[in-house]
Enzyme design. Sequence first.
Site, PDB file in Angstrom:
ATOM      1  CG  LEU A 449      -2.098  -1.211   1.579  1.00  0.00           C
ATOM      2  CD1 LEU A 449      -3.027  -1.104   2.794  1.00  0.00           C
ATOM      3  CD2 LEU A 449      -2.560  -0.799   0.448  1.00  0.00           C
ATOM      4  CG  ASP A 453      10.095   9.101   7.339  1.00  0.00           C
ATOM      5  OD1 ASP A 453      10.133   9.079   5.772  1.00  0.00           O
ATOM      6  OD2 ASP A 453       9.842  10.348   7.893  1.00  0.00           O
ATOM      7  N   GLY A 455       8.751   1.980   8.130  1.00  0.00           N
ATOM      8  CA  GLY A 455       8.338   0.983   7.771  1.00  0.00           C
ATOM      9  C   GLY A 455       6.969   0.819   6.180  1.00  0.00           C
ATOM     10  CG  ASP A 568       2.917  13.876   9.819  1.00  0.00           C
ATOM     11  OD1 ASP A 568       2.988  15.090   9.025  1.00  0.00           O
ATOM     12  OD2 ASP A 568       3.346  12.109   9.624  1.00  0.00           O
TER      13      ASP A 568
HETATM   14  N1  ATP Z   1      -4.835   1.696   7.726  1.00  0.00           N
HETATM   15  C1  ATP Z   1      -4.348   1.677   6.354  1.00  0.00           C
HETATM   16  N2  ATP Z   1      -5.145   0.926   5.163  1.00  0.00           N
HETATM   17  C2  ATP Z   1      -4.809   1.608   3.568  1.00  0.00           C
HETATM   18  N3  ATP Z   1      -3.253   1.836   3.391  1.00  0.00           N
HETATM   19  C3  ATP Z   1      -2.454   2.588   4.388  1.00  0.00           C
HETATM   20  C4  ATP Z   1      -3.392   2.613   6.108  1.00  0.00           C
HETATM   21  N4  ATP Z   1      -2.093   3.016   6.300  1.00  0.00           N
HETATM   22  C5  ATP Z   1      -1.325   3.415   5.308  1.00  0.00           C
HETATM   23  N5  ATP Z   1      -1.700   2.795   4.688  1.00  0.00           N
HETATM   24  C6  ATP Z   1      -0.688   3.195   3.366  1.00  0.00           C
HETATM   25  O1  ATP Z   1       0.824   3.027   3.345  1.00  0.00           O
HETATM   26  C7  ATP Z   1       1.408   4.423   2.754  1.00  0.00           C
HETATM   27  C8  ATP Z   1       2.279   4.041   4.427  1.00  0.00           C
HETATM   28  O2  ATP Z   1       1.878   5.263   5.371  1.00  0.00           O
HETATM   29  P1  ATP Z   1       2.531   4.655   6.489  1.00  0.00           P
HETATM   30  O3  ATP Z   1       1.890   5.485   8.211  1.00  0.00           O
HETATM   31  O4  ATP Z   1       3.856   3.741   6.897  1.00  0.00           O
HETATM   32  O5  ATP Z   1       4.118   5.895   6.228  1.00  0.00           O
HETATM   33  P2  ATP Z   1       3.453   7.668   5.992  1.00  0.00           P
HETATM   34  O6  ATP Z   1       2.191   7.708   5.930  1.00  0.00           O
HETATM   35  O7  ATP Z   1       4.091   7.854   5.130  1.00  0.00           O
HETATM   36  O8  ATP Z   1       4.183   7.792   7.668  1.00  0.00           O
HETATM   37  P3  ATP Z   1       5.513   7.528   7.728  1.00  0.00           P
HETATM   38  O9  ATP Z   1       6.581   7.904   7.318  1.00  0.00           O
HETATM   39  O10 ATP Z   1       5.113   8.530   9.138  1.00  0.00           O
HETATM   40  O11 ATP Z   1       4.942   6.394   8.916  1.00  0.00           O
HETATM   41  C9  ATP Z   1       0.825   5.484   3.048  1.00  0.00           C
HETATM   42  O12 ATP Z   1       1.006   6.013   2.071  1.00  0.00           O
HETATM   43  C10 ATP Z   1      -0.729   4.975   3.536  1.00  0.00           C
HETATM   44  O13 ATP Z   1      -1.869   5.588   2.229  1.00  0.00           O
END
Ligand code: ATP
Length: 823
Positions: A449, A453, A455, A568
């Site tokens: 998906l 940063d 994972g 954020d």
């Molecule tokens: N519960 C979820 N359902 C669907 N997609 C998700 C879900 N959680 C995260 N994602 C998708 O996965 C991607 C990565 O999410 P994640 O939260 O790990 O990273 P981030 O948003 O870049 O923030 P960070 O790096 O601070 O963790 C995002 O683009 C988000 O759209």
Amino acid sequence: MDRLSSTSEIVESTPELSLEVKMGEKGGNSSIPTSNKYSIEDDINRLFEAIDIRRTKGSSHEGGSGRDALLKKAMKRPMRVGSPQASGIGISESVSLKQALRGLCISQASEMAAMKRLSRPTGSARASEAGSSKMLYRTVVVEANDSSGLTPSKGDGKVVEVSLVPETVTSSCSQNIVELSQIDKAGSSDQSADSSKCQIAPTGFVSEVSKLEIESPSAVDSSSCNEQTPNVDDTTVLDSIQGSGEQSNALPSHSGSSNGITGISPVCNTTRFIKPIFRNRSFMKKKGKKDSEFASSSSNSRDIKVGDDMDPSLGSAMEYGDRASPASSGSTSNSIESSFSTVDTSASKMGCNSSGCGDRSISKLTKIDERSISREKGESFSQNSKSSSIGEYSSSSTSMSVDSSLSGSSCHSGYRPHMSKDLRWEAIQQIQRQDGVLALRHFKLIKKLGGGDIGSVYLAELSGTDSRFALKVMDNEFLAGKKKMLRAQTEREILQMLDHPFLPTLYAHFLSEKLSCLVMEYCPGGDLHVLRQKQPDRCFSEHATRFFVAEVLLALEYLHMLGVVYRDLKPENVLVREDGHIMLSDFDLSLRCAVNPVLLQSTSPDIDPPKRTSTSPSCSESSCIDPFCLRPSWQMSCFTPRLLSVAATRSRKSLKSDLSSHQVTPLPQLVVEPTSARSNSFVGTHEYLAPEIIKSEGHGSAVDWWTFGIFLFELLYGRTPFKGSGNEETLSNVVSRSLKFPRGPVVGFHARDLIRGLLVKDPENRLGSARGAAEIKQHPFFEGLNWALIRCAIPPEIQGYSDGRTSSSKCKGAEENGEFDMF
Ligand SMILES: Nc1ncnc2c1ncn2[C@@H]1O[C@H](COP(=O)(O)OP(=O)(O)OP(=O)(O)O)[C@@H](O)[C@H]1O
């Protein structure tokens, strides 16, 4: 969204508040379950059986029996008068707190009821609700305005301030997280209200710019699904994350990986240290200067995330993690791990915003025994966290740890009433019963998906079931090596606390020697950043925007009530559920702090809440304090139909006149806003950074209201208001450039007025800074919105939305055809 990796790290933690939240069923259902509703009522009743309110000296009203009768009629329920057992000063008063609670929207009332858990002693997780309620409300404190010198600003002398102070704060979480508990940096401060501080924020129209900036689209399509793997184990996933040939302590290079993993969190191949020049005053004058310090492409600047703790006194360099699109592998990340912690112990001054200042019934917050406890990791903290994390993650066991590190929060659905009927709980527990543990091998990864940063997130199906989850997989070694362990831990701890329709449910988490995994609710609708790109003119209609921001506001309100400053907010982090409602995600940059519920009681005979703007019409309909706001309207628009609205207004006016003639005390207002939280971390996304963050003045919960304003602006106009040609210019604009609205698209006055109130550069004068979400909810922009039932409202029709909803089924089809070989 995908972004280049960053070593930005922020973890501020405080003793965990174990809150039990009773909520209605998940949004989108056809109705609010009656049982839950009555459960809430019962909770409230119990709370009031144990409550004691004292009347402020000199603020008594002679309501008499006529008043009580009126109120009872209004509430349609008997009310109890508190017994005089609480501590406090003043004269016993029969202030109806119950009205306030009943007047709150259902979710708020649920959350309020959950506050009783604050007083639950460790180990008594099953204490009776009535007992818990008493424990909490025994601590009700009433401040006497006249004797304390906290005279209301307008001299009406009728303000009663009630602070609900939890007796104890359970820190069960920290008890199980060894290192963290040793490095708490706590500061406490008593806040005194400053009634004289009252500044008016600009409310008039501002000149509009003649040209609308065109923003280059940077949509990230996370819905593509061309790879799939059957059941996996740690090694295969780790290999996938790292890519062949990658060192294990770093996420893979962003260039396409041979194993088919694309868009995975890239490694920043350049490390550069830069001075925090924007802290220098001269920086403010550098408007227009080319951004030479930031190597990232300016076109991607909105996707750059800053998440560093840095010491301004040392002029520490910092690391910028580029949130650019996957193609931006050449982007530079500038790393720094320097950080510091500052706990602001100074009194927080309660400023007035543009609309609330002049209101004669405005109440000041009196913080009693409020602590501002923020814990930020510094260098030593990072070191500690590293060793801590190593210890924590060096277990040879590959077994699951289903929320086991937190008491009061576990995989057990009973701790999350809102989602307790979700069948996915049972699916997970079935696996546990069967195999004893939950592990990565129990999941079939369907597609990636996105990567962040710390994972990567995968759509995963629990083997043998049709239960799908968003599985966030983090490489322990990478986390430890990059000192991101605390960010991961913060996210997990916050997720464990949540039980709200607009926030993700964490079903389980487990870790192995190599990986740490979060099993979360899957949101198939994509995020608002992607969806916005699919709208005409790349912006949402005002109607759709109001819906989305309203739900985000409720999510932020809930987070603040839990002592979480989100920090954020941006469209990328607002996901859309299958039912069209939103889900706020991504908590690794959040600040955790103590929060003190405060009940504001104004005795001014005016049942209307404070007007938020000088030009605002009556906003009683949008006030969640109004008990009539709770009329059932599920499966209707959450925005009250005009006819109904008029009728309701009339009945309210007549009630108001009746009540006024009886000198009825206005309804108290619950404020649970961590106004004294302070952090000096440099966290956020450039275009969303609040001025106080950029200037390193220390920031608190008001940053969420700033980002809320930017968020609202972006949804409406398709761009953020202070975006410059580069990051430096963007930051400079945020600090020094006045807010200007583009000529198009045409946006209503109330929307712009709300944005103006939120984007006040001085956090003390920013809308929401004093009374949190309650202030914002009363803005005319939200007039007619039924806050209590918005979760049951039909979401707006928006283009591109169905794409997200069908993406998973497309993947399923592809999976059946064996097209995926991701791992
Ligand atoms: N519960 C979820 N359902 C669907 N997609 C998700 C879900 N959680 C995260 N994602 C998708 O996965 C991607 C990565 O999410 P994640 O939260 O790990 O990273 P981030 O948003 O870049 O923030 P960070 O790096 O601070 O963790 C995002 O683009 C988000 O759209």
